[in-house]
Design a protein around this motif. Structure first.
Motif, PDB file in Angstrom:
ATOM      1  N   UNK A  75      12.099   5.089  -2.016  1.00 50.33           N
ATOM      2  CA  UNK A  75      10.860   4.325  -2.036  1.00 50.33           C
ATOM      3  C   UNK A  75       9.527   4.883  -2.159  1.00 50.33           C
ATOM      4  N   UNK A  76       9.572   6.509  -1.535  1.00 52.87           N
ATOM      5  CA  UNK A  76       8.026   7.035  -1.663  1.00 52.87           C
ATOM      6  C   UNK A  76       7.949   7.611  -2.926  1.00 52.87           C
ATOM      7  N   UNK A  77       8.649   7.455  -3.906  1.00 56.74           N
ATOM      8  CA  UNK A  77       8.341   7.947  -5.341  1.00 56.74           C
ATOM      9  C   UNK A  77       8.270   6.877  -6.170  1.00 56.74           C
ATOM     10  N   UNK A  78       6.830   6.733  -6.878  1.00 61.51           N
ATOM     11  CA  UNK A  78       6.482   5.546  -7.445  1.00 61.51           C
ATOM     12  C   UNK A  78       6.135   5.971  -9.015  1.00 61.51           C
ATOM     13  N   UNK A  79       6.082   5.141  -9.685  1.00 61.13           N
ATOM     14  CA  UNK A  79       5.826   5.413 -11.319  1.00 61.13           C
ATOM     15  C   UNK A  79       5.077   4.035 -11.907  1.00 61.13           C
ATOM     16  N   UNK A  80       4.214   4.597 -12.693  1.00 62.26           N
ATOM     17  CA  UNK A  80       3.110   3.663 -13.327  1.00 62.26           C
ATOM     18  C   UNK A  80       3.665   3.142 -14.937  1.00 62.26           C
TER      19      UNK A  80
ATOM     20  N   UNK B  77       8.016   8.862 -15.340  1.00 60.94           N
ATOM     21  CA  UNK B  77       7.217   9.759 -14.685  1.00 60.94           C
ATOM     22  C   UNK B  77       7.182   9.202 -13.258  1.00 60.94           C
ATOM     23  N   UNK B  78       7.711   9.840 -12.244  1.00 59.30           N
ATOM     24  CA  UNK B  78       7.697   9.326 -10.919  1.00 59.30           C
ATOM     25  C   UNK B  78       6.867  10.388 -10.209  1.00 59.30           C
ATOM     26  N   UNK B  79       5.994  10.040  -9.076  1.00 58.99           N
ATOM     27  CA  UNK B  79       5.440  11.010  -8.254  1.00 58.99           C
ATOM     28  C   UNK B  79       5.934  10.686  -6.687  1.00 58.99           C
ATOM     29  N   UNK B  80       6.422  11.628  -6.127  1.00 57.14           N
ATOM     30  CA  UNK B  80       7.070  11.694  -4.839  1.00 57.14           C
ATOM     31  C   UNK B  80       5.806  12.152  -3.829  1.00 57.14           C
ATOM     32  N   UNK B  81       5.508  11.171  -2.832  1.00 54.19           N
ATOM     33  CA  UNK B  81       4.560  11.203  -1.738  1.00 54.19           C
ATOM     34  C   UNK B  81       5.133  11.061  -0.538  1.00 54.19           C
ATOM     35  N   UNK B  82       4.469  11.877   0.727  1.00 58.10           N
ATOM     36  CA  UNK B  82       5.225  11.563   1.952  1.00 58.10           C
ATOM     37  C   UNK B  82       5.471  10.211   2.251  1.00 58.10           C
ATOM     38  N   UNK B  83       4.379   9.349   1.860  1.00 59.12           N
ATOM     39  CA  UNK B  83       4.757   8.077   2.114  1.00 59.12           C
ATOM     40  C   UNK B  83       4.256   7.059   1.105  1.00 59.12           C
ATOM     41  N   UNK B  84       4.772   5.622   1.125  1.00 59.25           N
ATOM     42  CA  UNK B  84       4.155   4.886  -0.145  1.00 59.25           C
ATOM     43  C   UNK B  84       2.611   4.988  -0.262  1.00 59.25           C
ATOM     44  N   UNK B  85       2.141   5.396  -1.226  1.00 59.94           N
ATOM     45  CA  UNK B  85       0.688   5.508  -1.338  1.00 59.94           C
ATOM     46  C   UNK B  85      -0.085   4.312  -1.588  1.00 59.94           C
ATOM     47  N   UNK B  86       0.442   3.312  -2.117  1.00 57.25           N
ATOM     48  CA  UNK B  86      -0.238   2.033  -2.118  1.00 57.25           C
ATOM     49  C   UNK B  86       0.773   0.885  -2.153  1.00 57.25           C
ATOM     50  N   UNK B  87       0.050  -0.214  -2.222  1.00 55.82           N
ATOM     51  CA  UNK B  87       0.803  -1.553  -2.462  1.00 55.82           C
ATOM     52  C   UNK B  87       0.043  -2.320  -3.364  1.00 55.82           C
ATOM     53  N   UNK B  88       0.693  -3.545  -3.932  1.00 61.31           N
ATOM     54  CA  UNK B  88       0.128  -4.291  -4.878  1.00 61.31           C
ATOM     55  C   UNK B  88      -0.202  -5.427  -3.915  1.00 61.31           C
ATOM     56  N   UNK B  89      -1.428  -5.918  -3.811  1.00 62.07           N
ATOM     57  CA  UNK B  89      -1.823  -6.949  -2.878  1.00 62.07           C
ATOM     58  C   UNK B  89      -1.205  -8.060  -3.067  1.00 62.07           C
ATOM     59  N   UNK B  90      -0.397  -8.885  -1.976  1.00 59.52           N
ATOM     60  CA  UNK B  90       0.232 -10.011  -2.025  1.00 59.52           C
ATOM     61  C   UNK B  90       1.328 -10.047  -3.141  1.00 59.52           C
ATOM     62  N   UNK B  91       1.664  -8.894  -3.653  1.00 60.82           N
ATOM     63  CA  UNK B  91       2.900  -8.987  -4.533  1.00 60.82           C
ATOM     64  C   UNK B  91       3.831  -7.887  -4.235  1.00 60.82           C
ATOM     65  N   UNK B  92       4.811  -8.140  -3.227  1.00 60.48           N
ATOM     66  CA  UNK B  92       5.865  -7.332  -3.027  1.00 60.48           C
ATOM     67  C   UNK B  92       6.746  -7.052  -3.795  1.00 60.48           C
ATOM     68  N   UNK B  93       6.937  -7.805  -4.857  1.00 58.41           N
ATOM     69  CA  UNK B  93       8.036  -7.739  -6.022  1.00 58.41           C
ATOM     70  C   UNK B  93       7.269  -6.829  -7.072  1.00 58.41           C
ATOM     71  N   UNK B  94       6.082  -6.660  -7.178  1.00 60.90           N
ATOM     72  CA  UNK B  94       5.509  -5.808  -8.206  1.00 60.90           C
ATOM     73  C   UNK B  94       5.458  -4.417  -7.458  1.00 60.90           C
ATOM     74  N   UNK B  95       5.314  -4.360  -6.054  1.00 61.89           N
ATOM     75  CA  UNK B  95       5.034  -3.039  -5.388  1.00 61.89           C
ATOM     76  C   UNK B  95       6.555  -2.516  -5.529  1.00 61.89           C
ATOM     77  N   UNK B  96       7.602  -3.171  -5.327  1.00 62.20           N
ATOM     78  CA  UNK B  96       8.958  -2.703  -5.413  1.00 62.20           C
ATOM     79  C   UNK B  96       9.224  -2.322  -6.837  1.00 62.20           C
ATOM     80  N   UNK B  97       8.787  -3.080  -7.890  1.00 66.66           N
ATOM     81  CA  UNK B  97       9.127  -2.428  -9.211  1.00 66.66           C
ATOM     82  C   UNK B  97       8.519  -1.245  -9.513  1.00 66.66           C
ATOM     83  N   UNK B  98       7.589  -0.791  -8.690  1.00 69.43           N
ATOM     84  CA  UNK B  98       6.961   0.642  -9.094  1.00 69.43           C
ATOM     85  C   UNK B  98       7.745   1.666  -8.244  1.00 69.43           C
ATOM     86  N   UNK B  99       8.425   1.303  -7.332  1.00 66.78           N
ATOM     87  CA  UNK B  99       9.189   2.406  -6.740  1.00 66.78           C
ATOM     88  C   UNK B  99      10.707   2.794  -7.224  1.00 66.78           C
TER      89      UNK B  99
END
Length: 527
Positions: free
Chosen positions: A392-397, A365-387
């Motif tokens: 890149x503005x579709x993210x999944x949990x 399940x991905x949600x599309x938002x107008x822009x990236x709604x969040x980031x994982x603090x000090x962890x760009x790799x984990x942020x990318x893994x959610x995209x």
């Protein structure tokens, strides 16, 4: 996508503390102790003044480490009315684990409680950036008394009150917890009550007359966010120190609760009460019961609707708030099992390579938002893994589900919980939903265990209801019960009994701990 930006303005303790200073802002469900809106306004002002005096400015961070304590709210409000990020630290963590979060979020102040003093006393060596250590209800070495410390500062508003924000941490079920950070608000606290406050008003008609029961830990995202939104609206929060089934029903009666929020395991425990306990309270004030955090077994929800009436509203969202679905009682009865239609974000169901799947087919399940709604603090790799790999503005949990022809979302499980047995994908949630309805089962988790022939075999780990003895005969009974309700290839091949499943009061089950046991991994513990 619907907009939920608030438009009320001037809705925070600075308004309600003057308009009705003697009205309770928060009440302890068991002791009856209350904090009024006037006290909440005064105390949060004093702490905000202290933090300013200690050099904290807009965009800086503080943390709170407490049990469900009435002072929790003034700490959060002090941050939110002075432009600070506030991190709520899981009260069940060890000193090293809590210290990691306090250090990682770069908190300059930690407000802890004497109730957690033995752990709090050991946090400072792990958090060298923190320079202000305060403790409520007493002190231990390394901390200053909170009440005396804030008393030396004025109860007046700061000259400017920029809006602050939460920066909460993931549960850390795989590796270290990660901070979830969004851009700081760009307005003053009195200018916009925020999107969640608008959601509470629009979907569930909360207002200044509402009495909201919070039975879950305040360190968790939904409970603290909802409580703060209720106080933003001028309502009253009834805080349970911890969930217990009879105590929750008693609180609804005694405090004339109008709104509440739950997780499905709480429903299961209340439904398994004796008729005397379950039906012995006046629940007539209760108008809206909201639930989330995990998919609710269809049979459990039907029983709750039969008991409480059509007052159950469900939403699906994560701490990341990358999207939101919602379903009313009437919609759910027409689409049983759904978690609703999207109100924030556009849903895309994708395969593991990111390809979109047709209606009715399960995928990530991905949600599309107008822009990236969040980031994982000090962890760009984990942020990318959610995209999404291409958007890149579709993210999944990590949730798996499908959408029906009417646009309603159904969750089938977490991607990481899937069992592959003989090449067939099996999702434990369906099995758990069937087994939990057995009268002798208090809680259940289904995991994959090693199997030489099939790769993985399905095992159920069962926590029995009080007073029910374990036996081979009962295991056979539970297996037969399950086979009568779901396809045989999905059914557990074996059952283990356990005294208590590793589930936190948030309702979250740490399946990793169970899986590690069966796969021979060591070093796992509940956090």
């Amino acid at each position: 996508m619907r907009s939920f930006r608030g438009n009320g303005g001037n809705m925070y303790p600075g308004k309600w503390g003057i308009e009705f200073p003697d009205k309770p802002a928060a009440v302890h469900a068991v002791t009856g102790e209350a904090v009024t809106h006037g006290q909440l306004n005064e105390r949060s002002n004093r702490l905000a003044q202290l933090l300013w005096g200690h050099g904290l400015r807009r965009g800086d961070h503080i943390a709170v480490f407490m049990e469900n304590n009435l002072r929790f709210f003034e700490v959060v409000w002090a941050a939110l009315r002075s432009g600070l990020y506030i991190t709520t630290v899981n009260r069940y963590l060890t000193a090293e684990e809590a210290g990691y979060i306090v250090d990682n979020c770069e908190a300059q102040a930690l407000i802890a409680s004497a109730h957690l003093g033995s752990v709090a006393a050991e946090i400072p060596p792990f958090a060298s950036r923190c320079h202000t250590w305060l403790m409520v209800d007493g002190v231990v070495d390394g901390y200053e008394p909170y009440e005396e410390s804030i008393a030396g500062f004025p109860a007046t508003n700061l000259a400017e009150e920029p809006a602050g924000a939460f920066m909460l941490y993931s549960s850390g079920t795989t590796g270290r917890p990660k901070g979830i950070v969004r851009p700081p608000p760009d307005q003053m606290i009195h200018e916009d009550p925020g999107p969640l406050t608008a959601v509470l008003k629009m979907l569930w008609a909360l207002d200044e007359s509402s009495v909201y029961l919070s039975p879950a830990p305040l360190y968790h995202s939904a409970p603290i966010s909802f409580c703060i939104a209720v106080q933003t609206l001028g309502g009253t929060v009834v805080m349970m120190p911890r969930f217990d089934a009879v105590g929750a029903l008693r609180a609804i009666e005694e405090h004339r609760v109008t709104h509440s929020q739950w997780v499905p395991t709480m429903f299961s425990r209340m439904l398994k009460l004796t008729d005397e306990d379950r039906l012995g309270f006046d629940l007539s004030s209760h108008k809206v019961a909201i639930h989330a955090a995990a998919p609710c077994p269809e049979a459990v929800k039907r029983q709750m609707l039969d008991w409480w009436g059509p007052i159950l509203y469900e939403y699906y969202a994560g701490t990341e708030f990358n999207g939101l679905t919602h379903v009313t009682p009437q919609e759910w009865l027409e689409h049983p099992g759904t978690v609703g239609k999207p109100l924030v974000g556009v849903i895309h169901i994708c395969d593991e390579d990111g390809g979109e799947l047709p209606v009715g087919e399960a995928g990530i399940v991905y949600f599309e938002m107008p822009q990236l709604p969040f980031e994982y603090y000090k962890d760009s790799e984990k942020t990318r893994s959610a995209q999404h790999p291409e958007h890149p503005t579709w993210t999944a949990l990590g949730d798996v589900g499908y959408v029906d022809a009417d646009g309603f979302l159904y969750l089938t499980d977490r991607a990481t919980f899937m069992i592959i047995s003989g090449g067939v994908n099996i999702y434990p949630q369906e099995i758990e939903d069937a087994m939990i309805m057995h009268e002798k089962v208090l809680d259940v988790a289904v995991v994959g265990v090693p199997d030489e022939e099939m790769g993985e075999a399905v095992k159920a780990v069962v926590q029995l209801a009080g007073g029910v003895p374990e036996s081979d005969e009962l295991a056979a009974e539970l297996l037969a019960y399950t086979r009568d309700r779901i396809a045989h290839y999905k059914c557990p091949k074996s059952i283990d009994f356990i005294d208590e499943l590793p589930r936190l009061p948030t309702g979250k089950l740490y399946k990793r701990l169970l899986k590690d046991k069966y796969w021979g991994r060591s070093g796992s513990r509940i956090v």
